[in-house]
Design a protein around this motif. Structure first.
Motif, PDB file in Angstrom:
ATOM      1  N   PRO A  46     -13.315 -19.383  12.475  1.00 22.32           N
ATOM      2  CA  PRO A  46     -12.676 -18.470  11.519  1.00 22.32           C
ATOM      3  C   PRO A  46     -12.711 -19.036  10.109  1.00 22.32           C
ATOM      4  CG  PRO A  46     -11.010 -19.678  12.737  1.00 22.32           C
ATOM      5  CD  PRO A  46     -12.328 -20.052  13.349  1.00 22.32           C
ATOM      6  N   GLU A  47     -12.809 -18.156   9.140  1.00 23.60           N
ATOM      7  CA  GLU A  47     -12.814 -18.560   7.733  1.00 23.60           C
ATOM      8  C   GLU A  47     -11.637 -17.970   6.970  1.00 23.60           C
ATOM      9  OE1 GLU A  47     -17.569 -18.865   6.880  1.00 23.60           O
ATOM     10  OE2 GLU A  47     -16.791 -16.995   7.684  1.00 23.60           O
ATOM     11  N   ILE A  48     -11.144 -16.823   7.416  1.00 22.94           N
ATOM     12  CA  ILE A  48      -9.992 -16.175   6.790  1.00 22.94           C
ATOM     13  C   ILE A  48      -9.005 -15.808   7.885  1.00 22.94           C
ATOM     14  CG2 ILE A  48      -9.181 -14.235   5.402  1.00 22.94           C
ATOM     15  CD1 ILE A  48     -11.955 -14.065   4.194  1.00 22.94           C
ATOM     16  N   ALA A  49      -7.749 -16.167   7.706  1.00 23.56           N
ATOM     17  CA  ALA A  49      -6.729 -15.859   8.708  1.00 23.56           C
ATOM     18  C   ALA A  49      -6.415 -14.370   8.709  1.00 23.56           C
ATOM     19  CB  ALA A  49      -5.463 -16.659   8.430  1.00 23.56           C
ATOM     20  N   ALA A  50      -6.133 -13.851   9.882  1.00 21.96           N
ATOM     21  CA  ALA A  50      -5.732 -12.447   9.997  1.00 21.96           C
ATOM     22  C   ALA A  50      -4.250 -12.305   9.638  1.00 21.96           C
ATOM     23  CB  ALA A  50      -5.980 -11.957  11.411  1.00 21.96           C
ATOM     24  N   PHE A  51      -3.842 -11.075   9.334  1.00 25.32           N
ATOM     25  CA  PHE A  51      -2.426 -10.836   9.082  1.00 25.32           C
ATOM     26  C   PHE A  51      -1.643 -11.043  10.372  1.00 25.32           C
ATOM     27  CE2 PHE A  51      -4.343  -7.960   5.808  1.00 25.32           C
ATOM     28  CZ  PHE A  51      -3.897  -8.667   4.700  1.00 25.32           C
ATOM     29  N   ASN A  52      -0.441 -11.610  10.248  1.00 17.24           N
ATOM     30  CA  ASN A  52       0.392 -11.786  11.439  1.00 17.24           C
ATOM     31  C   ASN A  52       1.177 -10.497  11.716  1.00 17.24           C
ATOM     32  OD1 ASN A  52       2.747 -11.810   9.755  1.00 17.24           O
ATOM     33  ND2 ASN A  52       2.422 -14.017   9.381  1.00 17.24           N
ATOM     34  N   LYS A  53       1.925 -10.501  12.814  1.00 17.90           N
ATOM     35  CA  LYS A  53       2.627  -9.292  13.245  1.00 17.90           C
ATOM     36  C   LYS A  53       3.684  -8.846  12.226  1.00 17.90           C
ATOM     37  CE  LYS A  53       0.413  -8.987  17.112  1.00 17.90           C
ATOM     38  NZ  LYS A  53      -0.563  -7.876  17.316  1.00 17.90           N
ATOM     39  N   ALA A  54       4.363  -9.805  11.592  1.00 15.28           N
ATOM     40  CA  ALA A  54       5.387  -9.443  10.601  1.00 15.28           C
ATOM     41  C   ALA A  54       4.747  -8.751   9.402  1.00 15.28           C
ATOM     42  CB  ALA A  54       6.152 -10.687  10.161  1.00 15.28           C
ATOM     43  N   GLN A  55       3.598  -9.245   8.961  1.00 14.69           N
ATOM     44  CA  GLN A  55       2.918  -8.631   7.824  1.00 14.69           C
ATOM     45  C   GLN A  55       2.438  -7.225   8.173  1.00 14.69           C
ATOM     46  OE1 GLN A  55       0.110 -11.894   7.445  1.00 14.69           O
ATOM     47  NE2 GLN A  55       0.878 -12.383   5.389  1.00 14.69           N
ATOM     48  N   GLU A  56       1.917  -7.065   9.376  1.00 12.97           N
ATOM     49  CA  GLU A  56       1.462  -5.733   9.784  1.00 12.97           C
ATOM     50  C   GLU A  56       2.640  -4.761   9.868  1.00 12.97           C
ATOM     51  OE1 GLU A  56      -0.653  -6.163  13.425  1.00 12.97           O
ATOM     52  OE2 GLU A  56      -2.402  -7.122  12.495  1.00 12.97           O
ATOM     53  N   ALA A  57       3.787  -5.243  10.353  1.00 12.34           N
ATOM     54  CA  ALA A  57       4.969  -4.381  10.430  1.00 12.34           C
ATOM     55  C   ALA A  57       5.422  -3.965   9.029  1.00 12.34           C
ATOM     56  CB  ALA A  57       6.095  -5.106  11.169  1.00 12.34           C
ATOM     57  N   ALA A  58       5.368  -4.896   8.074  1.00 13.97           N
ATOM     58  CA  ALA A  58       5.755  -4.572   6.710  1.00 13.97           C
ATOM     59  C   ALA A  58       4.819  -3.519   6.123  1.00 13.97           C
ATOM     60  CB  ALA A  58       5.747  -5.837   5.854  1.00 13.97           C
ATOM     61  N   PHE A  59       3.531  -3.643   6.377  1.00 11.79           N
ATOM     62  CA  PHE A  59       2.581  -2.635   5.890  1.00 11.79           C
ATOM     63  C   PHE A  59       2.922  -1.267   6.470  1.00 11.79           C
ATOM     64  CE2 PHE A  59      -0.700  -6.257   5.694  1.00 11.79           C
ATOM     65  CZ  PHE A  59      -0.321  -6.576   4.394  1.00 11.79           C
ATOM     66  N   ASN A  60       3.190  -1.226   7.770  1.00  8.28           N
ATOM     67  CA  ASN A  60       3.476   0.048   8.435  1.00  8.28           C
ATOM     68  C   ASN A  60       4.781   0.659   7.917  1.00  8.28           C
ATOM     69  OD1 ASN A  60       1.153  -0.088  10.034  1.00  8.28           O
ATOM     70  ND2 ASN A  60       2.203  -1.230  11.669  1.00  8.28           N
ATOM     71  N   ASN A  61       5.803  -0.169   7.684  1.00  9.60           N
ATOM     72  CA  ASN A  61       7.082   0.340   7.172  1.00  9.60           C
ATOM     73  C   ASN A  61       6.907   0.922   5.770  1.00  9.60           C
ATOM     74  OD1 ASN A  61       8.455  -0.387   9.474  1.00  9.60           O
ATOM     75  ND2 ASN A  61       9.097  -2.395   8.663  1.00  9.60           N
ATOM     76  N   ASN A  62       6.158   0.211   4.918  1.00  5.95           N
ATOM     77  CA  ASN A  62       5.917   0.720   3.566  1.00  5.95           C
ATOM     78  C   ASN A  62       5.149   2.032   3.613  1.00  5.95           C
ATOM     79  OD1 ASN A  62       7.244  -1.341   2.218  1.00  5.95           O
ATOM     80  ND2 ASN A  62       5.391  -2.623   2.072  1.00  5.95           N
ATOM     81  N   ALA A  63       4.177   2.107   4.506  1.00  3.21           N
ATOM     82  CA  ALA A  63       3.395   3.342   4.630  1.00  3.21           C
ATOM     83  C   ALA A  63       4.266   4.488   5.116  1.00  3.21           C
ATOM     84  CB  ALA A  63       2.225   3.113   5.588  1.00  3.21           C
ATOM     85  N   ALA A  64       5.168   4.201   6.059  1.00  5.66           N
ATOM     86  CA  ALA A  64       6.049   5.247   6.593  1.00  5.66           C
ATOM     87  C   ALA A  64       6.995   5.765   5.505  1.00  5.66           C
ATOM     88  CB  ALA A  64       6.841   4.702   7.784  1.00  5.66           C
ATOM     89  N   MET A  65       7.580   4.845   4.683  1.00  6.99           N
ATOM     90  CA  MET A  65       8.473   5.271   3.607  1.00  6.99           C
ATOM     91  C   MET A  65       7.712   6.104   2.573  1.00  6.99           C
ATOM     92  SD  MET A  65      11.099   2.075   2.935  1.00  6.99           S
ATOM     93  CE  MET A  65       9.798   0.875   2.701  1.00  6.99           C
ATOM     94  N   ALA A  66       6.500   5.670   2.250  1.00  8.22           N
ATOM     95  CA  ALA A  66       5.707   6.424   1.283  1.00  8.22           C
ATOM     96  C   ALA A  66       5.412   7.817   1.818  1.00  8.22           C
ATOM     97  CB  ALA A  66       4.406   5.685   0.975  1.00  8.22           C
ATOM     98  N   SER A  67       5.124   7.905   3.095  1.00  7.29           N
ATOM     99  CA  SER A  67       4.817   9.206   3.685  1.00  7.29           C
ATOM    100  C   SER A  67       6.054  10.122   3.664  1.00  7.29           C
ATOM    101  CB  SER A  67       4.326   9.013   5.121  1.00  7.29           C
ATOM    102  OG  SER A  67       4.052  10.257   5.730  1.00  7.29           O
TER     103      SER A  67
END
Length: 236
Positions: A46-67
């Motif tokens: 690997p060369e770049i780390a993937a997003f962890n579960k907390a980061q993915e949850a934050a993305f989804n929460n922000n997307a849900a609020m925006a929606s």
């Protein structure tokens, strides 16, 4: 190094490399040649780390609020699926895209790919390519011992009976020549002339040698018999 004395005398000094240093230098060069035969070794991790579960949850929460506010938002992280490299490590690496690019390169430019491969060992079997230092040294030793130099093209014991090739992989080590000696007497397989052809990089070396010699001495190319060239055939 010689220098004139005050009364016409001269003296000379000679620098000699100790045997232990000469042997060590040969070992270093030999090891460097062997390392050079390895070829490119791609990094597969690997060369770049993937997003962890907390980061993915934050993305989804922000997307849900925006929606909920009537804003456009992606359904989730826009990065493609990460690759699992073992031991719980998820990330992104360039090896798979590189491998796909190399496969396309071999499909569209097979001759060029084969030429590049001939300078290195086979990464799977470890077999030396036709133009690795190991193969060239073996050919040189065989030539110096008077043995016929064989190649991948299946040449017989007669030095002039090899197939006439064009430098492709199917033509063997010397592109249709039966050996180094056949290549360096000019013209083509089993023939003499003023230039070397069909032998790829080795013919280029022969032609460069001729150009330099002709520029210095004013003679025709070495080894040729079409212009009185000096060399192994007795020309001057």
């Amino acid at each position: 190094m010689a220098g004139g004395g005050g009364k016409g005398g001269s003296e000379s000094t000679q620098t000699q490399i100790p045997a232990w240093l000469e042997d060590a230098s040969k070992d270093v060069v030999s090891r460097g040649n062997a390392v050079g035969d390895i070829g490119y070794t791609p990094y597969m991790g690997p060369e770049i780390a993937a997003f962890n579960k907390a980061q993915e949850a934050a993305f989804n929460n922000n997307a849900a609020m925006a929606s909920d506010l009537g804003l456009q938002a992606p359904a989730g992280p826009s990065m493609p699926g990460a690759e699992h490299f073992g031991n719980g490590v998820w990330g992104y690496g360039s090896y798979e895209p590189w491998k796909a690019t190399m496969e396309r390169f071999r499909e569209e430019r097979p001759g060029q790919a084969a030429m590049i491969d001939s300078f290195f060992i086979d990464p799977v079997t470890g077999e030396a390519g036709d133009l690795t230092t190991r193969r060239i040294m073996e050919a040189r030793q065989m030539m110096e011992s008077g043995q016929p130099v064989s190649a991948g093209g299946g040449y017989g014991p007669d030095a002039n009976q090899g197939p006439v090739g064009n430098g492709s992989a199917s033509a063997g080590l010397f592109g249709g020549y039966s050996g180094i000696g056949d290549m360096m007497d000019g013209g083509g397989p089993g023939r003499s002339g003023s230039s070397y052809q069909g032998g790829g990089a080795i013919s280029a070396i022969g032609n460069a040698r001729n150009d330099i010699s002709q520029a210095i001495t004013g003679r025709s190319p070495l080894g040729g018999n079409d212009g009185g060239g000096g060399g192994g055939k007795g020309g001057r």
